[in-house]
Design a protein around this motif. Structure first.
Motif, PDB file in Angstrom:
ATOM      1  N   TRP A 233       0.830  -1.206   0.000  1.00 16.24           N
ATOM      2  CA  TRP A 233       0.000   0.000   0.000  1.00 16.24           C
ATOM      3  C   TRP A 233       0.868   1.260   0.000  1.00 16.24           C
ATOM      4  O   TRP A 233       0.610   2.204  -0.757  1.00 16.24           O
ATOM      5  CB  TRP A 233      -0.919  -0.020   1.216  1.00 16.24           C
ATOM      6  N   LEU A 234       1.903   1.293   0.843  1.00 17.20           N
ATOM      7  CA  LEU A 234       2.801   2.451   0.898  1.00 17.20           C
ATOM      8  C   LEU A 234       3.539   2.645  -0.436  1.00 17.20           C
ATOM      9  O   LEU A 234       3.721   3.772  -0.905  1.00 17.20           O
ATOM     10  CB  LEU A 234       3.812   2.293   2.036  1.00 17.20           C
ATOM     11  N   GLU A 235       3.959   1.531  -1.042  1.00 11.15           N
ATOM     12  CA  GLU A 235       4.663   1.608  -2.322  1.00 11.15           C
ATOM     13  C   GLU A 235       3.736   2.110  -3.425  1.00 11.15           C
ATOM     14  O   GLU A 235       4.146   2.888  -4.303  1.00 11.15           O
ATOM     15  CB  GLU A 235       5.240   0.232  -2.675  1.00 11.15           C
ATOM     16  N   GLN A 236       2.472   1.689  -3.376  1.00  7.78           N
ATOM     17  CA  GLN A 236       1.496   2.154  -4.362  1.00  7.78           C
ATOM     18  C   GLN A 236       1.221   3.648  -4.179  1.00  7.78           C
ATOM     19  O   GLN A 236       1.102   4.395  -5.157  1.00  7.78           O
ATOM     20  CB  GLN A 236       0.193   1.354  -4.225  1.00  7.78           C
ATOM     21  N   MET A 237       1.152   4.090  -2.918  1.00  2.00           N
ATOM     22  CA  MET A 237       0.948   5.519  -2.645  1.00  2.00           C
ATOM     23  C   MET A 237       2.107   6.340  -3.196  1.00  2.00           C
ATOM     24  O   MET A 237       1.900   7.408  -3.791  1.00  2.00           O
ATOM     25  CB  MET A 237       0.805   5.741  -1.135  1.00  2.00           C
ATOM     26  N   ALA A 238       3.344   5.841  -3.012  1.00  8.18           N
ATOM     27  CA  ALA A 238       4.522   6.558  -3.533  1.00  8.18           C
ATOM     28  C   ALA A 238       4.497   6.601  -5.047  1.00  8.18           C
ATOM     29  O   ALA A 238       4.852   7.617  -5.662  1.00  8.18           O
ATOM     30  CB  ALA A 238       5.793   5.885  -3.029  1.00  8.18           C
ATOM     31  N   ASN A 242       2.332  10.145  -3.742  1.00 10.51           N
ATOM     32  CA  ASN A 242       2.055  10.469  -2.343  1.00 10.51           C
ATOM     33  C   ASN A 242       3.210   9.939  -1.474  1.00 10.51           C
ATOM     34  O   ASN A 242       3.264   8.756  -1.150  1.00 10.51           O
ATOM     35  CB  ASN A 242       0.736   9.851  -1.897  1.00 10.51           C
ATOM     36  N   ARG A 243       4.135  10.826  -1.123  1.00 14.36           N
ATOM     37  CA  ARG A 243       5.332  10.463  -0.354  1.00 14.36           C
ATOM     38  C   ARG A 243       4.997  10.465   1.138  1.00 14.36           C
ATOM     39  O   ARG A 243       4.409  11.416   1.647  1.00 14.36           O
ATOM     40  CB  ARG A 243       6.455  11.456  -0.648  1.00 14.36           C
ATOM     41  N   GLN A 262       7.253   8.335  -7.258  1.00 12.72           N
ATOM     42  CA  GLN A 262       8.588   7.864  -6.900  1.00 12.72           C
ATOM     43  C   GLN A 262       8.585   6.360  -6.726  1.00 12.72           C
ATOM     44  O   GLN A 262       7.560   5.753  -6.409  1.00 12.72           O
ATOM     45  CB  GLN A 262       9.062   8.523  -5.599  1.00 12.72           C
ATOM     46  N   ASN A 263       9.754   5.777  -6.956  1.00 10.06           N
ATOM     47  CA  ASN A 263       9.944   4.355  -6.681  1.00 10.06           C
ATOM     48  C   ASN A 263      10.564   4.215  -5.286  1.00 10.06           C
ATOM     49  O   ASN A 263      11.735   4.523  -5.083  1.00 10.06           O
ATOM     50  CB  ASN A 263      10.866   3.720  -7.727  1.00 10.06           C
ATOM     51  N   TRP A 303      10.761   0.853   7.408  1.00 10.52           N
ATOM     52  CA  TRP A 303      11.913   1.396   6.695  1.00 10.52           C
ATOM     53  C   TRP A 303      11.520   1.742   5.257  1.00 10.52           C
ATOM     54  O   TRP A 303      10.614   1.120   4.686  1.00 10.52           O
ATOM     55  CB  TRP A 303      13.048   0.375   6.660  1.00 10.52           C
ATOM     56  N   SER A 304      12.241   2.712   4.679  1.00  7.89           N
ATOM     57  CA  SER A 304      12.008   3.059   3.274  1.00  7.89           C
ATOM     58  C   SER A 304      13.341   3.288   2.574  1.00  7.89           C
ATOM     59  O   SER A 304      14.330   3.686   3.208  1.00  7.89           O
ATOM     60  CB  SER A 304      11.150   4.327   3.165  1.00  7.89           C
ATOM     61  N   LYS A 305      13.358   3.026   1.254  1.00  7.06           N
ATOM     62  CA  LYS A 305      14.566   3.254   0.458  1.00  7.06           C
ATOM     63  C   LYS A 305      14.159   3.529  -0.983  1.00  7.06           C
ATOM     64  O   LYS A 305      13.414   2.744  -1.584  1.00  7.06           O
ATOM     65  CB  LYS A 305      15.492   2.040   0.526  1.00  7.06           C
TER      66      LYS A 305
END
Length: 397
Positions: A233-238, A242-243, A262-263, A303-305
């Protein structure tokens, strides 16, 4: 020679170390540690400054490294897995020390055990209250108290359980406080603690951005039971631009800033022990800490990268087996936490249901209690099911 007894010295090793140092200043040097007797034996001598460190190691006997010995450390005594080292050099000149990880891990084990017992005792007490209420209603309020010389055993047992309950509450509070202090010790001796990056924005600025539609808020309850779905879900938002800006302290509300797509790879990581080195290792690998839970029973970190288009998405851990083991640990932890409560509530609900049918289904407080018990069974049962579904999803992958 003299011996002091300190029953709870291991709950605060830093305070005990300072106490040993003060004893040396008074001319009493530690000679022996008594693990089971919870005592310390001292030998009289000339007052001087001595720095003490208490350590815990599964390897017996504990052996100091050449680096520590060259730095002036000497092992004084060992009892079981506990041992004490001393250094007569000025503290400003000492550059090494023992790791606190083993003590923190041991404390966490005791912490979780006591928390589980507290939850079960509290649940059992509430269950007995519910049963007593049901029995009282079933007997139309006619409760007979039987005199018996054995009541002294009941009162004594209740007093002991109450005392133990209060002791566990104190232990949980003290251990949590001690672990926090151990993980943020002198950065000159240990790896500097990694702190979550401050996203400098006042509440007024956030409100203004929300009014402008730039800052959006989304809620996610119970994501820790299906962390892989949260990551997607967070990756789809990015990917939609949506960061992730921040997560509230409870970990249930997510704030996003609108911008360019963003990826970004996200990873929700569960750890029983998350010390400074844990954060430092991932930070050096380019990962950014978005959220760390503060709860006693849930140690989650998000975590995010970032990565470029066309690149392989990064992974927090290089081996998939590690992720699978973590998922199994999550499932087992929440099962151990919720399953006894589910079984207890099923038992009470079944008794209440029998009483309701026996009385022709007439509405009473028993019906309300039974509904609440069935809601708890459904809720906790859902949590358990979701964690195991998460494990099997990773296993199939």
């Amino acid at each position: 020679m003299k011996t002091y007894t300190k029953p709870l010295w291991s709950y605060d090793v830093q305070k005990t170390e300072q106490w040993l140092t003060n004893q040396a200043k008074a001319g009493y040097y530690l000679k022996e540690l008594h693990r089971f007797k919870r005592g310390f034996t001292f030998e009289k001598g000339q007052p001087k400054d001595v720095t003490y460190r208490i350590a815990y190691d599964k390897i017996k006997p504990a052996i100091l490294s050449n680096t520590m010995r060259n730095d002036g450390w000497e092992k004084v005594t060992q009892s079981g897995k506990w041992y004490v080292i001393a250094n007569e050099r000025p503290q400003a000149e000492v550059t090494t020390s023992t790791s606190r990880d083993a003590i923190i891990k041991r404390n966490n084990f005791i912490f979780y055990a006591f928390m589980a017992i507290l939850i079960y005792i509290t649940g059992a007490t509430l269950a007995n209250v519910a049963l007593f209420t049901t029995a009282t209603i079933a007997s139309d309020g006619n409760v007979e108290v039987v005199e018996s010389p054995l009541w002294i055993i009941t009162y004594t047992g209740a007093a002991l359980v109450t005392a133990f309950y209060l002791f566990m509450i104190y232990s949980v509070w003290k251990i949590k406080k001690t672990n926090k202090a151990l993980s943020t010790e002198n950065p000159s001796t240990y790896m500097a603690p990694y702190t979550l990056e401050k996203k400098n924005m006042t509440k007024a600025e956030e409100k203004q951005l929300k009014r402008e539609g730039i800052l959006i808020k989304r809620r996610k309850f119970g994501w820790m039971y299906s962390p892989d779905k949260l990551e997607k879900w967070l990756e789809q938002m990015a990917a939609e631009g949506n960061r992730l800006h921040r997560v509230n302290k409870l970990g249930t509300t997510f704030y996003f800033l609108k911008g360019e797509p963003q990826n970004i790879k996200y990873s929700a990581d569960y750890q029983n022990l998350s010390n400074d080195s844990y954060f430092e290792i991932h930070r050096q690998a380019g990962w950014k800490e978005e959220f760390s839970s503060k709860g006693a029973l849930q140690k989650w970190t998000i975590w995010s990268k970032e990565y470029e288009a066309g690149e392989t998405a990064p992974a927090l851990y290089s081996e998939q087996t590690h992720k699978l083991k973590q998922a199994k640990k999550v499932a087992l932890s929440y099962t151990a936490l919720f399953l006894p409560l589910v079984l207890m509530y099923i038992y009470i609900a079944s008794l209440n249901t029998f009483y309701i049918f026996r009385n022709g289904g007439e509405w009473s407080i028993v019906n309300s209690n039974t509904i609440m018990f069935f809601i708890c069974i459904l809720l906790f049962g859902t949590f358990i099911t979701k964690t195991w579904m998460y494990y099997f999803r990773l296993r199939r992958a």
